[in-house]
Scaffold this motif. Structure first.
Motif, short mmCIF file in Angstrom:
data_model
loop_
_atom_site.label_atom_id
_atom_site.label_comp_id
_atom_site.label_asym_id
_atom_site.label_seq_id
_atom_site.Cartn_x
_atom_site.Cartn_y
_atom_site.Cartn_z
N ALA A 70 7.47 -4.51 46.10
CA ALA A 70 7.64 -4.22 44.67
C ALA A 70 9.11 -4.32 44.26
N GLN A 71 10.00 -3.80 45.09
CA GLN A 71 11.43 -3.86 44.78
C GLN A 71 11.92 -5.31 44.80
N LEU A 72 11.47 -6.08 45.78
CA LEU A 72 11.86 -7.49 45.85
C LEU A 72 11.34 -8.26 44.64
N ASN A 73 10.09 -8.00 44.25
CA ASN A 73 9.52 -8.65 43.07
C ASN A 73 10.37 -8.38 41.83
N GLN A 74 10.77 -7.12 41.67
CA GLN A 74 11.59 -6.75 40.52
C GLN A 74 12.95 -7.44 40.57
N ALA A 75 13.56 -7.46 41.74
CA ALA A 75 14.87 -8.10 41.89
C ALA A 75 14.79 -9.61 41.62
N ILE A 76 13.71 -10.24 42.08
CA ILE A 76 13.52 -11.68 41.84
C ILE A 76 13.39 -11.95 40.36
N LEU A 95 17.87 -16.40 45.96
CA LEU A 95 16.99 -15.83 46.99
C LEU A 95 17.79 -15.38 48.22
N VAL A 96 18.82 -16.13 48.57
CA VAL A 96 19.67 -15.73 49.70
C VAL A 96 20.38 -14.41 49.38
N SER A 97 20.79 -14.22 48.13
CA SER A 97 21.46 -12.97 47.75
C SER A 97 20.51 -11.77 47.86
N LEU A 98 19.20 -12.04 47.86
CA LEU A 98 18.21 -10.96 48.02
C LEU A 98 17.77 -10.78 49.47
N GLY A 99 18.37 -11.57 50.38
CA GLY A 99 18.07 -11.40 51.80
C GLY A 99 17.20 -12.46 52.43
N PHE A 100 16.85 -13.50 51.67
CA PHE A 100 16.03 -14.57 52.23
C PHE A 100 16.92 -15.56 52.98
N VAL A 101 16.33 -16.28 53.92
CA VAL A 101 17.04 -17.28 54.72
C VAL A 101 17.21 -18.53 53.87
N THR A 102 18.43 -19.07 53.87
CA THR A 102 18.73 -20.26 53.06
C THR A 102 17.87 -21.44 53.47
N ARG A 103 17.60 -22.31 52.51
CA ARG A 103 16.83 -23.52 52.78
C ARG A 103 17.71 -24.76 52.77
N LYS A 104 19.01 -24.61 52.46
CA LYS A 104 19.88 -25.79 52.47
C LYS A 104 20.14 -26.21 53.91
N ASN A 105 20.42 -27.50 54.08
CA ASN A 105 20.74 -27.95 55.43
C ASN A 105 22.25 -27.90 55.65
N GLN A 106 22.71 -28.36 56.80
CA GLN A 106 24.13 -28.24 57.15
C GLN A 106 25.06 -28.97 56.19
N THR A 107 24.58 -29.97 55.50
CA THR A 107 25.44 -30.73 54.59
C THR A 107 25.29 -30.26 53.14
N ASP A 108 24.86 -29.01 52.96
CA ASP A 108 24.66 -28.45 51.62
C ASP A 108 23.72 -29.28 50.77
N ASP A 109 22.72 -29.86 51.41
CA ASP A 109 21.76 -30.69 50.72
C ASP A 109 20.46 -29.90 50.52
N TYR A 110 19.92 -29.98 49.32
CA TYR A 110 18.69 -29.26 49.01
C TYR A 110 17.50 -30.19 48.84
N GLN A 111 17.66 -31.44 49.26
CA GLN A 111 16.60 -32.44 49.08
C GLN A 111 15.32 -32.06 49.82
N GLU A 112 15.46 -31.42 50.97
CA GLU A 112 14.28 -31.00 51.74
C GLU A 112 13.42 -30.03 50.93
N LYS A 122 5.00 -26.02 46.33
CA LYS A 122 5.70 -24.75 46.54
C LYS A 122 6.84 -24.94 47.54
N ILE A 123 7.73 -23.95 47.56
CA ILE A 123 8.81 -23.89 48.53
C ILE A 123 8.69 -22.54 49.23
N ASP A 124 8.60 -22.58 50.55
CA ASP A 124 8.45 -21.35 51.31
C ASP A 124 9.79 -20.80 51.77
N TYR A 125 9.96 -19.50 51.59
CA TYR A 125 11.15 -18.78 52.05
C TYR A 125 10.70 -17.64 52.95
N GLN A 126 11.58 -17.25 53.86
CA GLN A 126 11.32 -16.09 54.71
C GLN A 126 12.48 -15.11 54.57
#
Length: 164
Positions: A70-76, A95-112, A122-126
């Motif tokens: 519930a707290q994460l939902n509110q923060a999102i 999402l990273v600022s809320l504690g999720f693992v980043t999805r960018k790759n080593q070259t700061d690319d978000y194409q994946e 969808k995009i899955d985060y953990q």
């Protein structure tokens, strides 16, 4: 006097009065609570202290997880406006600022991320591992912007949080 009845262990009030420790022993051996009947109606359930504490701990853990979700939902919702355009970089940073693992790759690319969105919708985060080892996942549901000059922008429709 114990009798089995569809996987439940049953004793009477008289049995409790005569030998309460036998009922606790049965609960421990059977690894379940023991139903206590009074005149053909369930009067209660007897558990060992360990069974009771385990049950309380399980309930407490589930309540903690629900509160965390519930707290994460509110923060999102405070960081990401559903239905509006957001770049994949900004989505990831929020999402990273809320504690999720980043999805960018080593070259700061978000194409994946964009490929995943286009393939699955969808995009899955953990969430990063917590001390209680709970796995919390976020499914960012959306679509890529159809404006050709905004290829890195997505429209976030919804974010589902779930415990996995």
């Amino acid at each position: 006097m114990s009798n089995k009845k569809a996987k439940e262990v049953v004793f009477s009030i008289t049995d409790v009065k005569q030998s309460p420790m036998a009922i606790f022993d049965t609960a421990k051996k059977q690894k379940t609570g023991v139903y206590i009947y009074n005149r053909k109606k369930v009067a209660g359930v007897m558990l060992t202290a360990e069974q009771y504490e385990s049950l309380i701990k399980k309930n407490s853990t589930e309540q903690d997880q629900e509160l965390k979700i519930a707290q994460l939902n509110q923060a999102i919702r405070q960081k990401i406006a559903f239905g509006s355009l957001i770049s994949t970089k900004n989505l990831d940073e929020h999402l990273v600022s809320l504690g999720f693992v980043t999805r960018k790759n080593q070259t700061d690319d978000y194409q994946e991320m964009m490929n995943e969105l286009n393939e699955t919708g969808k995009i899955d985060y953990q969430l990063q591992k917590t001390e209680d080892r709970t796995n919390i996942f976020a499914e960012v549901i959306g679509e890529q912007s159809n404006q050709s000059n905004l290829s890195d922008k997505i429209i976030v429709k919804k974010i589902h949080l779930k415990i996995g």
